[in-house]
Design a protein around this motif. Structure first.
Motif, PDB file in Angstrom:
ATOM      1  N   GLU A 226       0.719  -1.572   0.143  1.00 52.43           N
ATOM      2  CA  GLU A 226       0.117  -0.272   0.271  1.00 52.43           C
ATOM      3  C   GLU A 226       1.020   1.249  -0.147  1.00 52.43           C
ATOM      4  O   GLU A 226       1.761   1.450   1.091  1.00 52.43           O
ATOM      5  CB  GLU A 226      -0.653   0.113   1.087  1.00 52.43           C
ATOM      6  N   ASN A 227       1.159   1.978  -0.859  1.00 48.12           N
ATOM      7  CA  ASN A 227       1.657   3.391  -1.151  1.00 48.12           C
ATOM      8  C   ASN A 227       3.027   2.861  -1.338  1.00 48.12           C
ATOM      9  O   ASN A 227       3.782   3.784  -0.415  1.00 48.12           O
ATOM     10  CB  ASN A 227       0.777   4.394   0.013  1.00 48.12           C
ATOM     11  N   GLY A 228       3.632   1.542  -1.731  1.00 48.96           N
ATOM     12  CA  GLY A 228       4.825   1.937  -1.647  1.00 48.96           C
ATOM     13  C   GLY A 228       5.452   0.621  -1.250  1.00 48.96           C
ATOM     14  O   GLY A 228       6.440   0.277  -0.534  1.00 48.96           O
ATOM     15  N   ILE A 229       4.963   1.046   0.703  1.00 51.43           N
ATOM     16  CA  ILE A 229       5.979   0.161   2.026  1.00 51.43           C
ATOM     17  C   ILE A 229       3.966  -1.579   1.795  1.00 51.43           C
ATOM     18  O   ILE A 229       3.651  -1.825   1.354  1.00 51.43           O
ATOM     19  CB  ILE A 229       4.579   0.821   3.179  1.00 51.43           C
ATOM     20  N   TYR A 230       5.279  -2.798   2.298  1.00 47.81           N
ATOM     21  CA  TYR A 230       4.828  -3.489   2.779  1.00 47.81           C
ATOM     22  C   TYR A 230       4.221  -3.806   3.661  1.00 47.81           C
ATOM     23  O   TYR A 230       5.073  -3.390   4.529  1.00 47.81           O
ATOM     24  CB  TYR A 230       5.709  -4.863   2.280  1.00 47.81           C
ATOM     25  N   LYS A 231       3.071  -4.716   4.003  1.00 46.41           N
ATOM     26  CA  LYS A 231       2.801  -4.837   5.452  1.00 46.41           C
ATOM     27  C   LYS A 231       1.723  -5.940   5.674  1.00 46.41           C
ATOM     28  O   LYS A 231       1.332  -6.709   4.421  1.00 46.41           O
ATOM     29  CB  LYS A 231       1.379  -3.766   5.357  1.00 46.41           C
ATOM     30  N   LEU A 232       1.310  -6.461   6.297  1.00 43.63           N
ATOM     31  CA  LEU A 232       1.018  -7.858   6.409  1.00 43.63           C
ATOM     32  C   LEU A 232      -0.449  -7.645   7.125  1.00 43.63           C
ATOM     33  O   LEU A 232      -1.023  -7.110   7.784  1.00 43.63           O
ATOM     34  CB  LEU A 232       1.515  -8.926   8.061  1.00 43.63           C
ATOM     35  N   ASN A 233      -1.317  -8.468   6.405  1.00 41.39           N
ATOM     36  CA  ASN A 233      -2.775  -8.220   5.559  1.00 41.39           C
ATOM     37  C   ASN A 233      -3.100  -9.732   7.082  1.00 41.39           C
ATOM     38  O   ASN A 233      -3.033 -11.411   5.998  1.00 41.39           O
ATOM     39  CB  ASN A 233      -2.944  -8.507   5.293  1.00 41.39           C
ATOM     40  N   TYR A 234      -4.212 -10.003   8.151  1.00 41.87           N
ATOM     41  CA  TYR A 234      -4.752 -10.745   9.221  1.00 41.87           C
ATOM     42  C   TYR A 234      -6.218 -10.747   9.049  1.00 41.87           C
ATOM     43  O   TYR A 234      -6.406 -11.301   9.396  1.00 41.87           O
ATOM     44  CB  TYR A 234      -4.533 -10.914  10.206  1.00 41.87           C
ATOM     45  N   ASP A 235      -6.858  -9.641   8.114  1.00 42.11           N
ATOM     46  CA  ASP A 235      -8.403  -9.253   7.738  1.00 42.11           C
ATOM     47  C   ASP A 235      -8.552 -10.156   6.215  1.00 42.11           C
ATOM     48  O   ASP A 235      -8.960  -9.856   5.948  1.00 42.11           O
ATOM     49  CB  ASP A 235      -8.217  -7.931   7.838  1.00 42.11           C
ATOM     50  N   ILE A 236      -8.399 -11.640   6.430  1.00 48.11           N
ATOM     51  CA  ILE A 236      -8.818 -12.612   5.714  1.00 48.11           C
ATOM     52  C   ILE A 236     -10.129 -12.792   6.134  1.00 48.11           C
ATOM     53  O   ILE A 236     -10.420 -14.359   6.686  1.00 48.11           O
ATOM     54  CB  ILE A 236      -8.010 -13.748   5.068  1.00 48.11           C
TER      55      ILE A 236
END
Lengths: 442, 477, 126
Positions: free
Chosen positions: B299-309
């Motif tokens: 998101e906006n060039g930054i990588y993040k973890l998504n737990y919201d599956i």
């Protein structure tokens, strides 16, 4: 770039031998309607261009921290000889040793690994490896269920939460019931576990040292479990068995572990090593490969994969597991590691870990704002801070320290608890620096 | 060779530590009383021991390894060099849960390979968690179960062709399903008429390998997928043979819902003597909400973890799978790029057809079709001289070639499955052909020579019956 | 392939030898030949009740594993414990020393569902 050696001339010759005009004549079975809707991939790069790109990615990782964080995955010393052996292409570019005459190297190394794990745990047999500690725990539970046909499994909450999460995922379409037992603060409540054991219980699982670092003796609990026909499973910390009471002595019948500490770097989560050892009564029910010793047609000692009738390529849907590729090269690293450390070395390693962890504990004891949880531990213990532990850990990252594992990540009610590990790699100076950070925060 | 234990000398050390006071205050009841039998050897002892063991192995770096269904292609050395960078190897996975800004490089690796593999396979989203192909299959089965549970479907069965690799039914059973097996027809395709008879509303999914384990393209695949979806059965693509179709077909495009990719086959990561591999799984839109957590997003060039599956099945591995293996595959894909990947399939299929053309006059070919990246011949013509597939395999060992896969798939008697891969040169293939033709000749003229092999290796024809009856599974102490 | 004249046979290559209401069962010479060297026999529990055609127990060889189906319905009353230490008995003597279990049969009429020696010979020939 690619690794294809063919020249255009050679391709032409080969096509003519096959009896077709062009390469696309070999793909006629794939009708137009099946062709890709897109294949928008970037152009290939040279080796040095890829290296630049990957180095750039690497530079965005902060790995040069002083690790005081374990919680299942430890920063232990890995002797250079381990890499020297596992980077031999005769080991790492070899296939699974199905043809024994072409793979005595891999087979004997695994046989020696199996021996060392059996000796470490005191149990009868070990297999050739599983993927990691978490999946190994599921497989251990499956062995128990397969043996006593009961459906209820008791797992203490002192068992690594990641292991428990994976086990719960694996059983989502099976009719097994997992009951997790609450801790007494951060200590395993043996009486509570005992009270829940009944004749529908298949297995009981505890971890020693537990996730918070604390040691206990589970022999009484396990003896009781055995009397009820329940399989006692112990999750252990391989290095600690240089000094700690073994699964066998505790009357565990199956023991599993995360084997990362036996020569695997932290690797951002993998490859790791699933360790499984069992009492002989479970041998024919266990998953994974097993190497056995025999003789060849000339009477010479030879190693082969054995008891294959348990496995997927023979029993298919009735196999003890679906596992095929495992973590063979990691098991190789482990056997080299254990050979180097050796019988004396592992004891020294344990004492060194305990001494350093104890030193940190004593320094932290002097800080008023820190409550140190009291109990016997190996190289890891838990403190309660006056602030949320995750904030402290985040701040200390900027000073070059990964100062512990904030328990809140897995235990929502333990916001101020920090699980700190000290391995042989930490020096007195580093420990003193960490203590200063705690003092500043207090 | 002696075991490492037999080389022990009391008091010898392989590693030296700082001095310890030895003064631990731990209650006796927590301490081990059982003798711990580990070797006592020097570092040189250890190095010599394992180096000498390594000399007893065949390996891709040393020998031609035409193992059908294994894709033993060359493992580029740059993969090894870059995956041992300390910024990757020494990175603690828990950092990802504390401060994502400290692991952006690792997240980038996962995100990049996920995007690339989605484009290569036509799938919507990827998880790097599965540690191996079979593990990917189990993940797929769990995703299938979760999907059906969410819809309130009552499903009991998974359909597999009887040529399927054993891990397919084993994974389905591990995931709580029973198996319906469909035979292969005389053209080597799954028998579509029998499929139509056997499929019903209780079928949760169908697992297919394309091309099949016989190395033949499944010509009815579109129809099979349509039938499955009519019954709301999930279509699973076993990626073991992906090497044959890169750039020629994308499983997602034709309707597969789940794909597993064996990075240690198609994407050049080393086999390690039996792992570590990687069985990355990709899914179609239908199954995205069930994927294991966490996923890496950008998101906006930054990588993040998504737990919201929404309906995530949970986790199938401790963190992100065999991360260093995933990194090696990324390096390979970046090097090959679009054209390189298409060349892989074209030359893999060219090499296999070339060998097939040269060997078909000597070895019985059960299916008279163009093969894809691998093909099956049998020892049928050699049986009359008492020579079996296993004997041919052993003779090849004496000739410095690792044997092809023998006795798989189970649907062909005395099967010999040959997969050269694209990284083998015409010279190597011609050498191999010469040896195989010579074997066919020897089977007529001097079959004993084949049956008594190997004679040049350190051991010959180990007694596997004895190994299974008189279990010796660890060293004598 | 060897066959015993007065035994009964199943399509799955098991045999039954009747003595009153006790049937001694095992696998045929054809079956042991197909399996290869038998490495392990998972003996059924005494008291186990089986139906005709249901799985009685399992046998394993180096390269294969097979279910043994009960030729008749009944209750297992005796098992051949010699097979625990010498599974190869089945290979060497499939119709005699390599017997697997004795079943007290519950329905004599089921015998007509089995093949005679001659029927089995014909069946093998196909």
């Amino acid at each position: 770039m690619n690794f294809i050696p063919h020249t255009q001339q050679e391709i032409k010759e080969m096509l003519s031998v096959i009896g077709v005009q062009e390469i696309k004549d070999l793909f006629l079975d794939i009708k137009d309607e099946l062709k890709p809707k897109s294949f928008n991939l970037p152009d290939g790069l040279t080796e040095y261009e890829v290296e630049k790109k990957i180095l750039k990615m690497a530079s965005k990782n902060k790995s040069n921290l002083l690790y005081f964080t374990g919680a299942g995955y430890y920063d232990h010393f890995i002797p250079a000889a381990v890499d020297a052996i596992s980077s031999r292409s005769e080991f790492y570019t070899a296939y699974t040793p199905y043809q024994p005459e072409a793979s005595q190297g891999t087979l004997q190394a695994i046989f020696e690994y199996q021996t060392m794990i059996a000796n470490l745990t005191g149990l009868d047999y070990a297999n050739a490896s599983l993927y990691d500690g978490a999946t190994a725990l599921y497989e251990a539970i499956a062995v128990a269920v397969r043996t006593n046909n009961r459906k209820k499994i008791l797992i203490d909450k002192g068992v690594n939460p990641i292991f428990r999460k994976v086990v719960n995922t694996y059983i989502l379409n099976l009719s097994l019931q997992i009951i997790e037992i609450e801790l007494n603060d951060i200590f395993t409540d043996k009486e509570k576990i005992k009270s829940l054991i009944d004749d529908e219980t298949s297995a009981v699982v505890v971890q020693n040292p537990n996730f918070f670092g604390y040691i206990d003796d589970y022999e009484d609990l396990f003896t009781f479990a055995q009397s009820k026909g329940v399989c006692p499973i112990l999750v252990f910390y391989p290095i600690s068995l240089g000094i700690l009471k073994t699964p066998r002595e505790m009357k565990a019948e199956i023991a599993v572990a995360e084997g990362q500490c036996l020569g695997m770097p932290l690797s951002f989560g993998g490859p790791y090593l699933g360790v499984l050892a069992v009492d002989k009564k479970y041998l024919r029910k266990i998953p994974g490969r097993i190497v056995g010793e025999t003789v060849d047609k000339n009477g010479k000692k030879a190693y082969v994969l054995t008891l294959q009738a348990r496995e997927q390529h023979i029993k298919r849907e009735k196999a003890t597991s679906n596992i095929c590729s495992n973590q063979a090269l990691c098991a190789l690293r482990a056997v080299v590691f254990l050979s180097l450390i050796g019988r004396q070395g592992i004891k020294e390693l344990c004492l060194l870990n305990m001494e350093k962890a104890n030193y940190l504990k004593e320094q932290l004891n002097k800080i008023k704002s820190i409550e140190i949880k009291s109990g016997p531990f190996f190289n890891e213990f838990t403190v309660k801070l006056k602030m949320p532990a995750i904030e402290f850990v985040k701040k200390s990252l900027n000073y070059g320290f990964f100062s512990g594992f904030p328990a809140e990540i897995f235990y929502k009610d333990k916001k101020n608890y920090l699980v700190i590990s000290v391995t042989e790699k930490r020096t007195k100076e580093e420990i003193d620096e960490l203590v200063k950070l705690f003092e500043k925060a207090g | 060779m002696e075991t490492i234990f037999e080389k022990s000398v009391k008091g010898r050390k392989g590693v030296f530590f700082e001095k310890v006071s030895g003064d631990i205050k731990l209650d006796e009841k927590y301490i081990r009383k059982l003798d711990l039998k580990l070797p006592e050897v020097s570092e040189l002892d250890v190095i010599r021991h394992f180096i000498n063991l390594s000399k007893l192995n065949f390996s891709v770096d040393g020998e031609f390894y035409p193992l059908g269904s294994c894709t033993m292609k060359y493992n580029p050395k740059i993969n090894e060099k870059l995956s041992s960078l300390k910024e990757f190897a020494d990175l603690h996975p828990y950092l990802a849960f504390i401060d994502e800004s400290k692991v952006q490089g690792a997240f980038e690796v996962i995100y990049e390979i996920s995007s690339l593999l989605c484009e290569i396979t036509g799938m919507e989203k990827i998880t790097t968690q599965p540690y191996a192909g079979a593990h990917g299959e189990l993940t797929g089965i769990l995703l299938t179960a979760a999907y059906h549970k969410a819809k309130g479907n009552n499903k009991k069965y998974i359909i597999v062709p009887d040529s399927a690799h054993g891990t397919n039914p084993a994974s389905a059973a591990m995931g709580g399903y029973s198996i319906i097996s469909i035979p292969v027809d005389e053209n080597g395709n799954m028998d579509i008429n029998i499929l139509k008879q056997k499929i019903n509303d209780e079928v949760a999914g169908i697992m297919m390998t394309v091309p099949s384990t016989l190395g033949l393209f499944e010509t009815n695949i579109k129809e099979i997928i349509d039938i499955a979806h009519k019954y709301d059965a999930v279509m699973y693509y076993d990626g073991a043979n992906l090497n044959a179709i890169l750039g020629k077909l994308r499983p997602g495009d034709i309707g597969f819902d789940i794909v597993h990719i064996n990075l240690h086959k198609t994407f050049s990561t080393p086999h390690g003597g039996g792992g570590p591999g990687s069985g990355i799984v990709g899914v179609s839109k239908k199954l995205v909400d069930f994927l294991p957590v966490p996923l890496v997003e950008k998101e906006n060039g930054i990588y993040k973890l998504n737990y919201d599956i929404k309906n995530s099945i949970g986790c199938v591995s401790s963190f992100f799978g065999n991360f260093l293996v995933v990194l090696k595959a990324l390096i390979y894909i970046l090097m090959l790029g679009k054209k390189g990947l298409i060349d892989v399939s074209e030359i893999a299929v060219l090499n296999a057809n070339y060998l097939l053309s040269k060997l078909k006059d000597y070895y019985y070919v059960p299916y008279k079709r163009k093969c894809m990246h691998e093909f099956v011949v049998t020892a049928k013509n050699q049986l009359k001289n008492g020579v079996h597939a296993i004997d041919i395999a052993k003779y090849l060992i004496d000739n410095g070639v690792h044997p092809p896969t023998v006795y798989f798939p189970l649907v062909v008697e005395e099967a010999i499955m040959i997969e050269p891969t694209e990284t083998e040169s015409k010279q190597t293939l011609d050498e191999f052909t010469k040896i195989m033709i010579n074997i066919a000749k020897l089977c007529e003229e001097d079959p004993e020579k084949i049956k008594n092999s190997p004679v040049k290796k350190v051991i010959s024809r180990p007694d596997e019956t004895k190994a299974a009856r008189e279990l010796k599974l660890k060293c004598d102490m | 392939m060897n066959i015993k004249q007065d035994y009964f046979y199943t399509k799955e290559h098991e045999w039954a030898n009747l003595n009153g209401n006790i049937a001694r069962v095992g696998i045929t010479d054809y079956a042991q030949h197909k399996l290869g060297d038998i490495t392990y026999v998972e003996l059924p529990a005494i008291g186990k009740k089986v139906k005709q055609g249901e799985v009685l127990n399992g046998v394993e060889s180096v390269k294969a594993a097979s279910d043994v189906y009960s030729p008749l319905s009944g209750e297992v009353v005796k098992v051949n414990t010699a097979l625990e230490n010498d599974p190869g008995l089945i290979n060497r003597s499939p119709y005699e020393d390599g017997w697997i279990a004795e079943i007290k049969i519950s329905d004599e009429n089921e015998i007509k569902n089995l093949m005679t020696a001659n029927d089995y010979m014909k069946f093998l020939g196909e």
